[in-house]
Design an enzyme around this catalytic site. Structure first.
Site, PDB file in Angstrom:
ATOM      1  CG  HIS A  53      -2.242   0.662   0.973  1.00 21.74           C
ATOM      2  ND1 HIS A  53      -2.640   1.110  -0.261  1.00 21.74           N
ATOM      3  CD2 HIS A  53      -3.272   0.962   1.820  1.00 21.74           C
ATOM      4  CE1 HIS A  53      -3.833   1.649  -0.182  1.00 21.74           C
ATOM      5  NE2 HIS A  53      -4.255   1.579   1.087  1.00 21.74           N
ATOM      6  CG  ASP A  86      -4.386   3.543  -5.858  1.00 23.99           C
ATOM      7  OD1 ASP A  86      -4.831   2.612  -6.568  1.00 23.99           O
ATOM      8  OD2 ASP A  86      -4.039   4.641  -6.333  1.00 23.99           O
TER       9      ASP A  86
END
Length: 433
Positions: free
Chosen positions: A403, A407
Site C-alpha cells: 500500500h 492503491d
C-alpha cells in the site's frame, strides 16, 4: 587419513544443518556416492564423496550445525587403506617368522636391575600380588593412531588377527557397534513426563528454510503496509478448457494443472498494469519496473515454505509454463531447488485452495509488490443474465498489495483484468506471439 571440509555451497551461506548422514563410521564409500544431506537457508543440498575410501569419523552429528570450510567427516582413501593393509600383513609375517632361538635369547636376557627406591618411577609398576597387569594386544602403528583418534582403549577391542592382533576392521566395527547400541540409562530416561511436569514437551531449534521464513515473514509483515482485496472468479469455462487440453498434454508426458492458466493470465494483466511488476527500493524513494514477469509459486516442501519462480512468463506458452511448474514443484518438494530458481521473482501466487482453504490473507514476498492467495473451487448456485439459477464453479481469490505505492483502485482494476482472462480463457489466444 583426510578430513573433508564443508565446501562453499551457496552465496553468503556460512553454515548449514546436517539433516541426514547416508553413511556411518566404518562404511566403504565410492567416488561421487551421496554422503550427507545438509539444509541451508535456501534448500536441501546433497554432498557426495570426492574419492573412494572408508569413512573413519563423522565430526558433526545429525541435527547439528556444520560450518563452511570446517571438517565435516574424516575418511581414508582407498590408496591409503591398501598401503596400511600391506603394512599390517608385513608386520604379521615378521611376527610369524621369528625363530625359537631368538625367543629363547630374549627370555634368557637378564632382568633389568631394580632401580633404587630413591629414584622416581615414571611408569607405574604391576603389584607383586593380585591380578596380573593387562597386556596390550598387538596392533600396527596405523591401527593405534585410529584408536587414539576415536578416543578408545586398545585393550577393549577384540582382535581378529593372529595372536589377537587388532586390525583396522576391528576398530571400525567396535566404533560402529558402540554407536548403534544405546545405553540402558538413555533407554529408561525416555519415558513419559512426570505428572505435573511444567514446560514444553519438546524443544526444536528453528533452522534452515524455516528460520529464514520466520525472519522474512516478520520483516514483510512489519515493514510493508498490506492492502487486501477479495474477489470471486467463475472458472467454469476454464475447467472445461483444461479437460479438453489434458489428453493432448498428457500424451506429451506433461501434467496440466490450473497454475499455468493463472500465470499466463497474470502476465497479461501485468502488461496492462506494470506497477504490479515493480518494486520499491530500500530507501523508499524509487520504483524499479521489471521487463520480465517472473511469477513465484508458494510450495509447501518438507524443508519449509519455498517460492521458486517461473521466469519470463509473458514469453512462454501454456505448455512451457506447465513444464516449468512441474519441474519446480518436484524440486521444491524434495528440497533441491536451484538458487537461480528462487531469485528474481516479481509477483507471487499461493494456491492454498489445493489444500482446502477458501479465504486467506497472504503476506507479500518482499520485495515484490503483490501476492494472490487462491482458494478452493466450489460448485455454487449463481444467477445468469436472464435470472435463471445455474451451477457454476466459483473460486475465491485474495490479493495483498504494497500500500505504499499500490492503491485500492489499481489493484481492483488489475484483478478485473486477470479475472476476465480466467473467466473467458479463449481470449488469451488473442495474445499469442
Amino acid at each position: 587419513m583426510s578430513d573433508f571440509l564443508l565446501p562453499d555451497i551457496g552465496e553468503g551461506i556460512v553454515e548449514c544443518e546436517v539433516v541426514e548422514w547416508r553413511v556411518a563410521e566404518g562404511d566403504t564409500i565410492e567416488e561421487d556416492q551421496p554422503i550427507v544431506e545438509v539444509m541451508t537457508d535456501k534448500a536441501l543440498v546433497e554432498i557426495t564423496a570426492p574419492e573412494a575410501g572408508t569413512v573413519t569419523k563423522l565430526y558433526v552429528p545429525q541435527g547439528k550445525i556444520a560450518k563452511v570450510h570446517a571438517p565435516l567427516y574424516a575418511y581414508q582413501s582407498a590408496e591409503e587403506g591398501a598401503k596400511e593393509s600391506a603394512e599390517e600383513v608385513a608386520e604379521e609375517s615378521s611376527d610369524n617368522t621369528r625363530s625359537p632361538a631368538s625367543d629363547a635369547a630374549e627370555i634368557s636376557k637378564p632382568p633389568p636391575s631394580t632401580p633404587s627406591p630413591s629414584v622416581e618411577q615414571s611408569t607405574p609398576q604391576c603389584p607383586t600380588e593380585g591380578p596380573a597387569c593387562p597386556v596390550k594386544p598387538p596392533a600396527s602403528p596405523a591401527v593405534r593412531r585410529l584408536v587414539r583418534e576415536h578416543r578408545l582403549v586398545l585393550a577393549d577391542i577384540a582382535g581378529s588377527g593372529k595372536d589377537g592382533r587388532v586390525l583396522k576392521e576391528d576398530v571400525l566395527a567396535h566404533v560402529k557397534s558402540s554407536h548403534a547400541a544405546p545405553s540402558d540409562t538413555a533407554h529408561h530416561t525416555q519415558g513419559k513426563p512426570a505428572v505435573g511436569q511444567s514446560g514444553p514437551a519438546r524443544v526444536e531449534p528453528l533452522r534452515g528454510v524455516r528460520a529464514v521464513m520466520a525472519r522474512r515473514m516478520v520483516e514483510a509483515a512489519t515493514t510493508i503496509p498490506h492492502f487486501h482485496y477479495g474477489e470471486e472468479v467463475d472458472v467454469t469455462e476454464l475447467l472445461a478448457l483444461r479437460e479438453r487440453l489434458k489428453p493432448r498434454v498428457e500424451a506429451l508426458g506433461e501434467r496440466l494443472t490450473l497454475m499455468p492458466f493463472f500465470m499466463k493470465a497474470l502476465a497479461l494483466a501485468v502488461a496492462e498494469h506494470p506497477i504490479l511488476n515493480a518494486q520499491l527500493n530500500a530507501e523508499g524513494d524509487e520504483l524499479h519496473y521489471f521487463a520480465q514477469c517472473n511469477i513465484g509459486m508458494a510450495v509447501d516442501s518438507k524443508a519449509g515454505l519455498l517460492v521458486p519462480n517461473v521466469k519470463a512468463v509473458e514469453q512462454l506458452s501454456l505448455l512451457d509454463i506447465a513444464r516449468e511448474v512441474s519441474r519446480l514443484t518436484q524440486a521444491a518438494r524434495e528440497g533441491r531447488v536451484d538458487q537461480a530458481d528462487l531469485k528474481g521473482g516479481t509477483i507471487s501466487i499461493s494456491n492454498i485452495g489445493a489444500l482446502g482453504g477458501t479465504y486467506a490473507a497472504p503476506i507479500i514476498n518482499a520485495p515484490e509488490a503483490a501476492i494472490v492467495a487462491i482458494g478452493k473451487t466450489q460448485w455454487l448456485p449463481r444467477f445468469d443474465a436472464e435470472g435463471a439459477v445455474q451451477r457454476r464453479a466459483i473460486m475465491t481469490v485474495t490479493w495483498a498489495g504494497d500500500h505504499r505505492f499500490i492503491d485500492g483502485g489499481t489493484i481492483a482494476r488489475f484483478c478485473n483484468h486477470w479475472k476476465a482472462s480466467l473467466e473467458a480463457p479463449e481470449t488469451m489466444l488473442l495474445h499469442l506471439a
